[in-house]
Design a protein around this motif. Structure first.
Motif, mmCIF file in Angstrom:
data_model
loop_
_atom_site.group_PDB
_atom_site.id
_atom_site.type_symbol
_atom_site.label_atom_id
_atom_site.label_comp_id
_atom_site.label_asym_id
_atom_site.label_seq_id
_atom_site.Cartn_x
_atom_site.Cartn_y
_atom_site.Cartn_z
ATOM 1 N N TRP A 49 0.826 -1.199 0.000
ATOM 2 C CA TRP A 49 0.000 0.000 0.000
ATOM 3 C C TRP A 49 0.867 1.259 0.000
ATOM 4 O O TRP A 49 1.885 1.333 0.688
ATOM 5 N N ALA A 50 0.439 2.249 -0.755
ATOM 6 C CA ALA A 50 1.242 3.454 -0.961
ATOM 7 C C ALA A 50 1.558 4.177 0.343
ATOM 8 O O ALA A 50 2.645 4.739 0.506
ATOM 9 N N LEU A 89 9.823 -1.523 -3.953
ATOM 10 C CA LEU A 89 8.462 -1.447 -3.427
ATOM 11 C C LEU A 89 7.544 -0.858 -4.488
ATOM 12 O O LEU A 89 7.783 0.249 -4.992
ATOM 13 N N PHE A 90 6.522 -1.614 -4.844
ATOM 14 C CA PHE A 90 5.549 -1.283 -5.883
ATOM 15 C C PHE A 90 4.328 -0.706 -5.172
ATOM 16 O O PHE A 90 3.535 -1.436 -4.596
ATOM 17 N N PRO A 91 4.154 0.633 -5.168
ATOM 18 C CA PRO A 91 3.045 1.225 -4.409
ATOM 19 C C PRO A 91 1.695 0.938 -5.053
ATOM 20 O O PRO A 91 1.534 1.031 -6.270
ATOM 21 N N THR A 92 0.724 0.566 -4.222
ATOM 22 C CA THR A 92 -0.629 0.267 -4.690
ATOM 23 C C THR A 92 -1.634 1.059 -3.868
ATOM 24 O O THR A 92 -1.317 1.597 -2.802
ATOM 25 N N ALA A 114 -1.371 6.060 -5.048
ATOM 26 C CA ALA A 114 -0.369 5.509 -5.954
ATOM 27 C C ALA A 114 -0.835 5.680 -7.391
ATOM 28 O O ALA A 114 -2.036 5.792 -7.662
ATOM 29 N N PRO A 115 0.084 5.699 -8.360
ATOM 30 C CA PRO A 115 -0.312 5.669 -9.766
ATOM 31 C C PRO A 115 -1.173 4.436 -10.047
ATOM 32 O O PRO A 115 -0.984 3.380 -9.429
ATOM 33 N N GLU A 121 -1.446 4.938 -16.137
ATOM 34 C CA GLU A 121 -0.349 5.606 -15.432
ATOM 35 C C GLU A 121 0.803 4.634 -15.181
ATOM 36 O O GLU A 121 0.583 3.506 -14.719
ATOM 37 N N SER A 122 2.022 5.070 -15.468
ATOM 38 C CA SER A 122 3.205 4.281 -15.154
ATOM 39 C C SER A 122 3.488 4.361 -13.655
ATOM 40 O O SER A 122 3.079 5.303 -12.972
#
Length: 242
Positions: A49-50, A89-92, A114-115, A121-122
């Motif tokens: 999570w972002a 870390l991949f923000p979601t 997050a995007p 969105e990238s």
């Protein structure tokens, strides 16, 4: 593999309170550790999570709570697979029904968006993490014992603990690193088929450099010691990682 002991689950016994010797002490960083980190890269990304990614980046939070995604496999009793000790870390985004930031976060000001790949969105990967400790627990005491170590409300953390009750919750201590140079930032294209869905991990098209530590060695060591002191009140087992 890191951690010499495997995960053991004790559901039939009364909880055992670990002694100080059961919780490994944080290791003191050396100059050679710093040199190694500057050259280290991550080849996978962990979705998170972002708001948590932002808290890791600021140094406010140094721990993750995970149960594994719907697409991680292994069935309901399968816990979180700590696939790698280094990761981007991949923000979601977190979209609980009928809730706002005040319900989800202990500190609503920590809310972040997050995007969204579904909007074309990238997703830039500006924060990376290195695992410095990991444990599993079924003990509900973790909600209060680690309350000072995360930004979530008690209700939100309880919902994560109660989801897939057959699986333990993983407590993952992470030292965060920030990629400050835009030229070094890897951005994932908005490919929902490749990067979307409820899988915890994604493979990266190119490695991500760890970047600069979010906390100094001394500050992180103090946080690590405080976490281990708090874990003494929680029934837990060590978790292995690669």
């Amino acid at each position: 593999h890191r951690a010499s002991r495997g995960v053991r689950v004790r559901q039939s016994r009364a909880p055992r309170r670990p002694s100080r010797g059961d919780v490994a002490s944080p290791t003191r960083a050396s100059a050679s550790d710093g040199d190694a980190r500057r050259n280290a890269t991550a080849s996978v990304a962990l979705k998170e999570w972002a708001a948590v990614v932002a808290a890791l980046k600021s140094g406010e939070q140094t721990v993750l709570f995970r149960k594994g995604g719907l697409r991680d496999g292994g069935g309901k009793s399968k816990g979180f697979n700590l696939k790698s000790g280094r990761f981007a870390l991949f923000p979601t985004n977190y979209h609980p029904p009928n809730k706002d930031a005040a319900d989800v976060l202990a500190r609503p000001e920590a809310s972040r968006r997050a995007p969204d790949m579904r909007r074309g969105e990238s997703v830039p990967l500006r924060v990376a993490g290195e695992v410095t400790g990991a444990w599993t627990t079924y003990d509900p005491c973790v909600l209060d014992a680690l309350g000072e170590h995360h930004v979530w409300s008690r209700e939100t953390l309880a919902s994560r603990l109660n989801w897939k009750p057959e699986a333990p919750i993983a407590i993952v201590e992470v030292r965060a690193f920030v990629v400050d140079d835009d030229d070094d930032v890897v951005s994932l294209p908005p490919d929902v088929d490749l990067y979307g869905g409820c899988a915890s991990w994604v493979d990266l098209p190119e490695p991500v450099a760890l970047g600069t530590p979010a906390l100094s060695d001394a500050a992180f060591e103090a946080r690590a010691e405080a976490l281990r002191n708090a874990l003494e009140a929680v029934e837990h087992e060590p978790l292995e990682w690669e």
